[in-house]
Design a protein around this motif. Structure first.
Motif, PDB file in Angstrom:
ATOM      1  N   TYR A  60       0.942  -1.229   0.122  1.00 50.63           N
ATOM      2  CA  TYR A  60      -0.037   0.227  -0.180  1.00 50.63           C
ATOM      3  C   TYR A  60       0.945   1.193  -0.256  1.00 50.63           C
ATOM      4  N   LEU A  61       1.841   1.169   0.736  1.00 52.80           N
ATOM      5  CA  LEU A  61       2.554   2.423   1.017  1.00 52.80           C
ATOM      6  C   LEU A  61       3.582   2.767  -0.433  1.00 52.80           C
ATOM      7  N   GLU A  62       3.845   1.264  -0.952  1.00 51.63           N
ATOM      8  CA  GLU A  62       4.774   1.633  -2.168  1.00 51.63           C
ATOM      9  C   GLU A  62       3.859   2.151  -3.277  1.00 51.63           C
ATOM     10  N   GLU A  63       2.504   1.602  -3.383  1.00 54.52           N
ATOM     11  CA  GLU A  63       1.631   2.164  -4.519  1.00 54.52           C
ATOM     12  C   GLU A  63       1.359   3.663  -4.389  1.00 54.52           C
ATOM     13  N   ASN A  64       1.345   3.999  -2.973  1.00 58.24           N
ATOM     14  CA  ASN A  64       0.964   5.330  -2.795  1.00 58.24           C
ATOM     15  C   ASN A  64       2.189   6.439  -3.023  1.00 58.24           C
ATOM     16  N   ARG A  65       3.377   5.874  -3.190  1.00 58.82           N
ATOM     17  CA  ARG A  65       4.550   6.966  -3.165  1.00 58.82           C
ATOM     18  C   ARG A  65       4.369   7.965  -4.457  1.00 58.82           C
ATOM     19  N   ALA A  66       3.819   7.584  -5.399  1.00 60.42           N
ATOM     20  CA  ALA A  66       3.512   8.539  -6.565  1.00 60.42           C
ATOM     21  C   ALA A  66       2.532   9.490  -6.400  1.00 60.42           C
ATOM     22  N   GLY A  67       1.585   9.383  -5.285  1.00 64.79           N
ATOM     23  CA  GLY A  67       0.708  10.276  -5.112  1.00 64.79           C
ATOM     24  C   GLY A  67       1.382  11.321  -4.028  1.00 64.79           C
ATOM     25  N   SER A  68       0.353  11.374  -2.942  1.00 62.48           N
ATOM     26  CA  SER A  68       0.977  12.303  -1.925  1.00 62.48           C
ATOM     27  C   SER A  68       2.426  12.009  -1.213  1.00 62.48           C
ATOM     28  N   GLY A  69       2.823  10.686  -1.224  1.00 63.40           N
ATOM     29  CA  GLY A  69       3.879  10.436  -0.815  1.00 63.40           C
ATOM     30  C   GLY A  69       4.134  10.106   0.795  1.00 63.40           C
ATOM     31  N   LEU A  70       4.956   9.670   1.243  1.00 65.31           N
ATOM     32  CA  LEU A  70       5.104   9.304   2.747  1.00 65.31           C
ATOM     33  C   LEU A  70       6.363   9.895   3.292  1.00 65.31           C
ATOM     34  N   ASP A  71       6.279  10.395   4.431  1.00 63.45           N
ATOM     35  CA  ASP A  71       7.324  11.414   5.046  1.00 63.45           C
ATOM     36  C   ASP A  71       8.127  10.476   6.095  1.00 63.45           C
ATOM     37  N   TYR A  72       7.422   9.812   7.106  1.00 55.97           N
ATOM     38  CA  TYR A  72       8.056   9.097   8.126  1.00 55.97           C
ATOM     39  C   TYR A  72       7.234   7.732   8.214  1.00 55.97           C
TER      40      TYR A  72
END
Length: 308
Positions: free
Chosen positions: A60-72
């Motif tokens: 899930y986190l990998e798939e959403n990297r291209a969107g809003s992204g993840l900071d921490y």
């Protein structure tokens, strides 16, 4: 607004992380725990995604990297999972903010330092005693006083039979008693008195570990236990199962209060780039790793509880 993910969402310490994310004005987007008792999330981030399988969480986190992204990624799992989950965080392009102990060995610290350089991301840890106002004041006082101190550290936290049957009682997963319940005290001692120059282990058992260390500016006799019988009778008479004491040249240091907002302060510092990184935790990791391997013995003064 920073976007966080959280591992170990059903654990004891996880609500402090959720509270800190909320109080610093940030967002929890996803949480992971194999156990489903995570209703506490509703008090902070009811819209957060939740996963019980690490593979689904990471996907899930990998798939959403291209969107809003993840900071921490905040990590509050059992100790042996910290290293692989920190690696996962950096590979996902996020900083890691991990509970103590950051990792179980100094070699893991070195490998994470190399991964930081390769990814451009950072590894942070929660050393909340370093932001406790009373202890910050103590450090300033010690610096002004100068001289070498004699310290006695005692920490007894009564734990039931479950403890040794859980991951906490498995040295391979927890790092042992000194790591699991003592790493924050060893960090505090190094922060106050400098690096460890000599270490002796006098007792290393399932419920008790004790010894002596010489730091740059102090000699320390230390005692850690999960055996409630070591809690002084007058403390047990008040219905307390925990006894915490640090004396410096015979004077007891009081810091039992003031813990409520320490995680939030650590988060504030981390988000501004002023948190605690890999090198801040090195002395404590090295010390606890040595405690696991040093052969018990030595001639230095023993902690008073060992003479009981």
């Amino acid at each position: 607004m920073k976007r966080f993910a959280l591992t170990g969402a059903a654990g004891y310490i996880a609500p402090r992380h959720m509270k800190a994310i909320k109080e610093t004005g940030n967002q929890l987007v996803a949480a992971l725990d194999p156990f489903e008792s995570v209703g506490v999330i509703d008090s902070y981030f009811p819209e957060a995604e939740f996963f019980t399988e690490p593979e689904a969480f990471e996907a899930y986190l990998e798939e959403n990297r291209a969107g809003s992204g993840l900071d921490y990624v905040s990590i509050a799992t059992p100790n042996h999972l910290h290293y692989p989950q920190i690696r996962m965080s950096l590979r996902l392009g996020a900083d890691a903010l991990c509970e103590k102990p950051l990792v179980l060995s100094e070699s893991e610290l070195d490998r994470l330092a190399a991964l930081e350089e390769a990814t451009g991301r950072r590894v942070w840890t929660v050393l909340q005693l370093r932001v406790h106002p009373a202890l910050v004041g103590l450090r300033e006082k010690l610096a002004a006083d100068g001289g070498r101190k004699e310290v006695v550290l005692t920490y007894v936290t009564g734990r039931g039979r479950w403890y040794l049957k859980s991951w906490k009682g498995d040295v391979a997963r927890s790092g042992g008693l000194a790591t699991n319940i003592g790493v924050h005290f060893f960090d505090l001692l190094a922060w106050l008195f400098g690096d460890v120059e000599q270490l002796e282990v006098h007792v290393r058992e399932e419920r008790v570990v004790a010894g002596r260390m010489e730091l740059e500016r102090a000699g320390v006799s230390w005692f850690l236990s999960i055996d409630e019988s070591f809690v002084p009778a007058e403390v047990r008479a008040r219905g307390q199962r925990t006894y915490r004491s640090i004396t410096i040249d015979g004077e007891e240091i009081e810091f039992s209060g003031g813990f409520t907002d320490l995680h939030t302060e650590v988060y504030r510092r981390t988000i501004t780039g002023n948190g605690f990184g890999l090198e801040d935790t090195r002395t404590a990791i090295r010390t606890t790793e040595r405690i696991r391997t040093v052969e018990p013995g030595g001639r230095a003064p023993r902690h008073p509880f060992l003479e009981r």
